[in-house]
Design a protein around this motif. Structure first.
Motif, PDB file in Angstrom:
ATOM      1  N   UNK A   5       0.842  -1.196   0.000  1.00 42.79           N
ATOM      2  CA  UNK A   5       0.000   0.000   0.000  1.00 42.79           C
ATOM      3  C   UNK A   5       0.878   1.247   0.000  1.00 42.79           C
ATOM      4  N   UNK A   6       0.484   2.224  -0.791  1.00 41.35           N
ATOM      5  CA  UNK A   6       1.277   3.451  -0.889  1.00 41.35           C
ATOM      6  C   UNK A   6       0.653   4.551  -0.031  1.00 41.35           C
ATOM      7  N   UNK A   7       1.493   5.154   0.796  1.00 39.51           N
ATOM      8  CA  UNK A   7       1.068   6.291   1.611  1.00 39.51           C
ATOM      9  C   UNK A   7       1.761   7.540   1.075  1.00 39.51           C
ATOM     10  N   UNK A   8       1.123   8.690   1.282  1.00 38.78           N
ATOM     11  CA  UNK A   8       1.719   9.963   0.874  1.00 38.78           C
ATOM     12  C   UNK A   8       2.122  10.752   2.103  1.00 38.78           C
ATOM     13  N   UNK A   9       3.257  11.417   1.996  1.00 33.19           N
ATOM     14  CA  UNK A   9       3.824  12.120   3.149  1.00 33.19           C
ATOM     15  C   UNK A   9       3.157  13.475   3.372  1.00 33.19           C
ATOM     16  N   UNK A  10       2.900  13.788   4.651  1.00 30.11           N
ATOM     17  CA  UNK A  10       2.444  15.118   5.059  1.00 30.11           C
ATOM     18  C   UNK A  10       3.656  15.893   5.597  1.00 30.11           C
ATOM     19  N   UNK A  11       3.774  17.152   5.201  1.00 28.03           N
ATOM     20  CA  UNK A  11       4.901  17.977   5.664  1.00 28.03           C
ATOM     21  C   UNK A  11       4.372  19.294   6.232  1.00 28.03           C
ATOM     22  N   UNK A  12       5.190  19.916   7.093  1.00 28.17           N
ATOM     23  CA  UNK A  12       4.820  21.213   7.690  1.00 28.17           C
ATOM     24  C   UNK A  12       4.833  22.274   6.605  1.00 28.17           C
ATOM     25  N   UNK A  13       3.752  23.048   6.541  1.00 26.24           N
ATOM     26  CA  UNK A  13       3.635  24.072   5.509  1.00 26.24           C
ATOM     27  C   UNK A  13       3.838  25.476   6.067  1.00 26.24           C
ATOM     28  N   UNK A  14       3.219  25.770   7.213  1.00 33.27           N
ATOM     29  CA  UNK A  14       3.332  27.133   7.756  1.00 33.27           C
ATOM     30  C   UNK A  14       2.936  27.154   9.226  1.00 33.27           C
ATOM     31  N   UNK A  15       3.400  28.227   9.905  1.00 26.22           N
ATOM     32  CA  UNK A  15       2.991  28.528  11.279  1.00 26.22           C
ATOM     33  C   UNK A  15       2.271  29.866  11.245  1.00 26.22           C
ATOM     34  N   UNK A  16       1.066  29.927  11.794  1.00 20.04           N
ATOM     35  CA  UNK A  16       0.320  31.190  11.813  1.00 20.04           C
ATOM     36  C   UNK A  16      -0.492  31.273  13.106  1.00 20.04           C
ATOM     37  N   UNK A  17      -1.203  32.390  13.278  1.00 20.11           N
ATOM     38  CA  UNK A  17      -1.991  32.578  14.502  1.00 20.11           C
ATOM     39  C   UNK A  17      -1.141  32.902  15.713  1.00 20.11           C
ATOM     40  N   UNK A  18       0.157  33.135  15.493  1.00 17.59           N
ATOM     41  CA  UNK A  18       1.080  33.407  16.595  1.00 17.59           C
ATOM     42  C   UNK A  18       1.738  34.760  16.367  1.00 17.59           C
ATOM     43  N   UNK A  19       1.687  35.622  17.367  1.00 18.31           N
ATOM     44  CA  UNK A  19       2.358  36.929  17.278  1.00 18.31           C
ATOM     45  C   UNK A  19       3.738  36.845  17.927  1.00 18.31           C
ATOM     46  N   UNK A  20       3.817  36.225  19.097  1.00 17.55           N
ATOM     47  CA  UNK A  20       5.108  36.071  19.766  1.00 17.55           C
ATOM     48  C   UNK A  20       5.043  35.011  20.843  1.00 17.55           C
ATOM     49  N   UNK A  21       6.105  34.182  20.941  1.00 22.63           N
ATOM     50  CA  UNK A  21       6.181  33.144  21.983  1.00 22.63           C
ATOM     51  C   UNK A  21       6.607  33.752  23.312  1.00 22.63           C
ATOM     52  N   UNK A  22       6.282  33.024  24.385  1.00 21.52           N
ATOM     53  CA  UNK A  22       6.532  33.543  25.728  1.00 21.52           C
ATOM     54  C   UNK A  22       7.968  33.296  26.212  1.00 21.52           C
ATOM     55  N   UNK A  23       8.656  32.314  25.627  1.00 19.86           N
ATOM     56  CA  UNK A  23       9.968  31.915  26.172  1.00 19.86           C
ATOM     57  C   UNK A  23      11.085  32.896  25.851  1.00 19.86           C
ATOM     58  N   UNK A  24      10.958  33.613  24.747  1.00 22.42           N
ATOM     59  CA  UNK A  24      12.031  34.514  24.325  1.00 22.42           C
ATOM     60  C   UNK A  24      11.733  35.966  24.649  1.00 22.42           C
ATOM     61  N   UNK A  25      12.559  36.854  24.132  1.00 19.71           N
ATOM     62  CA  UNK A  25      12.412  38.292  24.391  1.00 19.71           C
ATOM     63  C   UNK A  25      12.213  39.056  23.092  1.00 19.71           C
ATOM     64  N   UNK A  26      11.577  40.200  23.184  1.00 16.12           N
ATOM     65  CA  UNK A  26      11.327  41.061  22.023  1.00 16.12           C
ATOM     66  C   UNK A  26      12.440  42.092  21.914  1.00 16.12           C
ATOM     67  N   UNK A  27      12.882  42.399  20.692  1.00 14.59           N
ATOM     68  CA  UNK A  27      13.945  43.400  20.491  1.00 14.59           C
ATOM     69  C   UNK A  27      13.626  44.265  19.273  1.00 14.59           C
ATOM     70  N   UNK A  28      14.038  45.534  19.338  1.00 11.88           N
ATOM     71  CA  UNK A  28      13.980  46.406  18.165  1.00 11.88           C
ATOM     72  C   UNK A  28      15.096  46.006  17.201  1.00 11.88           C
ATOM     73  N   UNK A  29      14.794  46.005  15.908  1.00 13.81           N
ATOM     74  CA  UNK A  29      15.831  45.732  14.901  1.00 13.81           C
ATOM     75  C   UNK A  29      15.824  46.857  13.866  1.00 13.81           C
ATOM     76  N   UNK A  30      16.987  47.068  13.268  1.00 11.69           N
ATOM     77  CA  UNK A  30      17.115  48.085  12.215  1.00 11.69           C
ATOM     78  C   UNK A  30      16.968  47.399  10.866  1.00 11.69           C
ATOM     79  N   UNK A  31      15.993  47.855  10.101  1.00 18.06           N
ATOM     80  CA  UNK A  31      15.737  47.257   8.802  1.00 18.06           C
ATOM     81  C   UNK A  31      15.471  48.383   7.809  1.00 18.06           C
ATOM     82  N   UNK A  32      16.103  48.287   6.640  1.00 14.06           N
ATOM     83  CA  UNK A  32      15.947  49.320   5.604  1.00 14.06           C
ATOM     84  C   UNK A  32      16.318  50.700   6.137  1.00 14.06           C
TER      85      UNK A  32
END
Length: 943
Positions: A5-32
């Protein structure tokens, strides 16, 4: 032989619904080129860059597997250092979004990262109690600093001196001399964990935050300053040795130290304490880039902001106090008193560090960052506990600064955990509902297209036609929403307790609900007249009720709508006829209640998932248990069949999603990605997509690929992954002369370093074989008296028909700089003599001198005893000594010449820019004069 029997693989496509995780810290970055507009936040294993002005996600720095625990931008703003839970550090380019540099040295999660002033070195602290200093330019570790007995909470470089200061949960603050890599001072003035420290007032004052409501200030005096002859020498403690501190208890109960004067780099004296308003521990303590604003917060939602006065401001305050003192003395008409007052005017710590204001956020603060704009405005960005980012601004120079919330990012996620998910019939829209809101997402763009407020949602589905949705709540209510307008159409009190489950009938004319009030209720859709308009709107009406003896946890219709399966709190599943509501079957065997279940598309099988961690597959015709599978390491939270197949997915509290074959009772694949308990999942009607939600606040989309999945290969890959994990957990290789616990090398044994060492060994083996073949070939040619062509090794041919020795050099070049030392450390000594001989050839040719010297010195260091005792290697070492000294001096001369040339070019550029600057200034002045003359002429004509 039957077809597999042949099975097809499922893979991770995207992460959404998340603004920021609790374990890390937020920092300002310089862009453009813009500062104060973009922030980097941890998002599970990724890092999201958000545009605060637009509220959009503009860049994702892709992680691998482990959760992000710390972020630190480089001083030039071009790079971002990211620390992970497994102890690895990756440095990402903010221009390309790629992480090319990886450091592996820590065994536990990264708790602190800090660049030095130029951005050439990076200090990392970890839960494994070690601090490591990394060379960012050379992409290698410099040294490991051991001394703390618990997790390191902060590490700071001093700007002008080669010193490092670290704090830890072991209540200690340690000062390290980076020239000698040793701890020369330990501050023991804290009774509880030190959670943060900052350097202010031109690095002459240290402020620490601990588990109480005090911020302790320490005055730092460096060696040059304390050698003033007017300052009295502190008494030496009897019996103390150089560098040892004697402690005694101060009046406030904290411990103070008397320093030993010998070999002293600096002294640290307690200057006092600043009392915080919060009574809990300091979570984060930070200063802005200017060092003028100090801010800290505890476990609540208040950030306390302080202003550190400059020398000029302090002097003004002293002068004011002196004037007041003189006036008072004149009033009392006593000159002696006036003189005394002049002498006794002193500034307290509270005068030097003034409270500015408190910033109150909408939820508990997890981390924050500060930035000072050129206009003098202070911006503070917060990552909050409820998946929210807020930006506040204030002007600290005002007497009563007003805090203004300027931006917030909310639309990208829910404030609490998502407890129910559903797909629309066209596979395009995804519904997610939490304790306070319902969101509709576009699956292809992952954008939130509608947000509606609701009560605590537990179950949901799209009404046929995908224009309305039905939500079941914790209070037992049914809520009907219209998607086009986003309005709540109707709220119905369906059950007295929580409404745990909904099941749409196969004929799509109604649905069934099960609740905590021990009842199952049947509902039909109907059209009723809308009170606000002439048109009719959708509504529901109750038709029947089935009363049971236990609370209902889950309900499910069979595809032919003849059977209804009901899961009860007594650990059984009861099956009833839908038309007569008569009892048909009882499925018993689970030890704990069945939380989730589903019936296959043909109605032949029913699969049940329970809190006892098992999944049971039953036949629906006789109620016999076909198989019991130990599915997860914790409760099975959700179970769903893939449409038109006997394959099903389960989600558990062990952070995993697993796919099973209900016919062969085989585990097909495991989808790993979530970092917390998984609450629910939804399979699209086509079976091509899966969406899952977790306690880590993230929603993940999984996609079915066209890649066939072979079970034997999958098992092999699992075994390889387990082996790679076991390699990382093995004991680190010990260098002769060192014990197991005293490993001061910065690297860590990983599967990458083992593979790199294997590549070196294979290259040396090939070199030995090829040189032996060449000797034999020469002997054959000599005997034959003619030249016979020697066949080229295919590996060497792939590298462009290079020589075996050149192939060895290519392998060394291919090893990552950060993994080089650790790869050489696991290399057996039997390969070292050949490597040393080859290094002698390479150095004579003058290619890659820096890399070769680094490898050579490291090998000599770790195999010193064996190399010096081997008589065969003495001439090799002598030759290496000569060639290395001459070639290194040549390289040094070239670098010196280049640096002198660059200095000359720099001076030329500066001289040109100055000329240009003055030329611009003159042209600007002339333009002003012309405008002034025009204005004067205009005034004259008007008059």
């Amino acid at each position: 032989m039957g077809l597999t029997r042949q099975y097809l693989r499922y893979v991770a496509s995207a992460v959404f619904g998340l603004i920021g995780s609790q374990k890390g810290n937020i920092v300002f970055v310089t862009l453009r080129g813009e500062k104060g507009r973009y922030v980097a936040v941890p998002a599970c294993e990724h890092v999201f860059i958000w545009d605060l002005r637009k509220g959009e996600k503009i860049l994702i720095l892709q992680g691998l597997k482990h959760e992000v625990t710390f972020l630190c931008p480089s001083p030039d703003g071009l790079h971002l250092a990211v620390g992970y839970e497994d102890g690895s550090i990756r440095i990402f380019s903010l221009l390309s979004g790629e992480g090319n540099v990886t450091f592996n040295g820590h065994k536990a999660a990264i708790t602190s990262l800090k660049y030095d002033q130029l951005g050439g070195r990076l200090a990392s602290g970890s839960k494994d109690t070690d601090t490591i200093v990394w060379d960012v330019i050379n992409e290698s570790g410099l040294y490991r600093l051991k001394g703390h007995k618990d997790a390191v909470t902060q590490a700071l470089f001093l700007r002008d001196k080669n010193l490092l200061v670290t704090s830890g949960k072991d209540t200690m603050v340690k000062w390290w001399d980076l020239d000698t890599q040793h701890c020369f001072k330990t501050m023991v003035g804290h009774r509880t964990e030190v959670w943060g420290l900052v350097l202010v007032s031109e690095e002459k004052r240290l402020i620490t935050g601990a588990s109480d409501s005090e911020l302790r200030a320490w005055d730092i005096a460096y060696l040059r300053e304390i050698e003033d002859p007017e300052e009295p020498e502190p008494k030496k403690v009897k019996g103390s040795s150089p560098g040892i501190q004697d402690t005694h208890e101060a009046e406030d109960g904290t411990l103070e130290m008397d320093e030993a004067p010998e070999d002293r780099i600096l002294t640290c004296r307690k200057a006092g304490s600043i009392m915080r308003e919060g009574r809990d521990r300091v979570v984060n303590l930070a200063v802005d880039r200017t060092g003028r604003i100090l801010a800290c917060h505890g476990t609540d939602s208040v950030l306390e902001v302080f202003r550190i006065l400059s020398k000029e401001e302090i002097q003004k305050k002293i002068d004011k106090k002196m004037k007041k003192a003189k006036k008072k003395a004149k009033l009392n008409s006593c000159k002696e008193e006036e003189e005394d007052l002049e002498v006794n005017v002193e500034m307290t710590l509270q005068d030097e560090i003034q409270r500015v204001t408190n910033i109150k956020t909408s939820a508990k603060i997890k981390s924050f960052d500060l930035i000072h704009t050129p206009q003098g405005e202070l911006k503070a960005v917060f990552l909050l506990q409820n998946n929210l980012v807020e930006l506040y601004s204030l002007n600290p120079s005002m007497s009563a600064p007003q805090t203004v919330r300027t931006n917030r990012i909310t639309i990208g996620g829910h404030r609490s955990d998502v407890r129910t998910l559903s797909f629309s019939s066209d596979n395009i829209a995804v519904l997610s509902a939490a304790a306070d809101s319902v969101k509709i997402w576009n699956r292809s763009t992952l954008q939130c297209i509608r947000t509606m407020t609701c009560e605590y949602a537990l179950c949901s589905f799209f009404v046929p036609g995908d224009r309305q949705v039905v939500i079941g709540t914790k209070t037992g209510k049914l809520q009907l929403y219209d998607l086009a307008s986003g309005n709540l159409l109707e709220t119905i009190d369906a059950h007295d307790g929580a409404l745990w489950s909904l099941s749409l009938s196969p004929d799509q004319r109604g649905f069934v609900t099960g609740g905590a009030d021990k009842s199952v209720k049947f509902w039909d859709f109907e059209l009723v007249k809308d009170e606000n308009s002439t048109q009719k709107r959708l509504s529901v009406k109750q038709t029947r009720t089935l009363q049971l003896d236990e609370e209902v946890l889950c309900v499910s219709y069979s595809p032919n709508q003849k059977m209804l399966a009901v899961s009860l709190l007594d650990c059984t599943v009861k099956v009833f006829y839908v038309d007569t509501l008569k009892f048909f079957l009882s499925l018993y065997g689970h030890k704990l209640p069945v939380i989730c279940m589903d019936i296959s598309y043909d109605g032949a099988l029913i699969a049940t998932g329970s809190a006892d961690r098992n999944v049971k597959i039953w036949g629906l015709d006789f109620g016999d248990c076909h198989k019991s599978l130990f599915a997860h390491d914790d409760s099975v939270m959700y179970l769903k069949f893939v449409p038109k197949s006997h394959l099903f997915f389960t989600a558990g509290k062990d952070h995993k999603i697993k796919q099973w074959d209900a016919d062969k009772f085989e585990h097909i694949q495991t989808l790993e990605g979530h970092h917390q308990e998984i609450w629910c999942l939804a399979v699209s009607p086509s079976g091509d997509y899966i969406v899952s939600s977790s306690h880590d606040k993230s929603l993940r989309l999984w996609e079915r690929t066209r890649e066939p999945l072979i079970l034997e290969e999958e098992r092999e890959m699992q075994r390889e992954a387990e082996y790679e994990e076991s390699v990382a957990k093995e004991d680190q290789p010990v260098v002769p002369g060192e014990t197991q616990g005293d490993n001061y090398f910065t690297g860590k044994k990983t599967i990458e370093t083992v593979k790199a060492a294997e590549r070196i060994m294979e290259a040396i083996e090939l070199y030995r074989e090829e040189t032996a073949k060449m000797r034999e070939h020469k002997a054959i040619c000599k005997a034959a008296g003619k030249e016979v062509p020697l066949p080229i090794n295919p590996i060497l041919m792939a590298y462009g028909s290079i020589s075996p020795s050149a192939y060895v050099l290519e392998i060394f070049k291919g090893i990552k700089s950060s993994e080089l030392e650790e790869s050489l450390l696991v290399l057996p000594f039997s390969y070292v003599p050949d490597i040393l001989k080859l290094f002698n050839e390479f150095i004579q040719l003058g290619s890659d001198i820096e890399l070769l010297c680094r490898c050579l010195f490291f090998l000599l260091r770790i195999h010193f005893g064996q190399i010096t005792s081997n008589q065969m290697l003495v001439p090799v070492i002598e030759k290496l000594k000569e060639t290395t000294i001459s070639k290194v001096s040549q390289v040094r001369d070239v670098i010196g010449f280049n640096m002198a040339g660059l200095d000359y070019l720099k001076r030329e550029c500066e001289a040109k820019s100055e000329v240009m600057f003055f030329a611009d200034a003159t042209s600007h002045l002339e333009e002003k004069k012309r405008k002034k003359k025009k204005r004067e002429k205009l005034i004259l004509t008007l008059t």
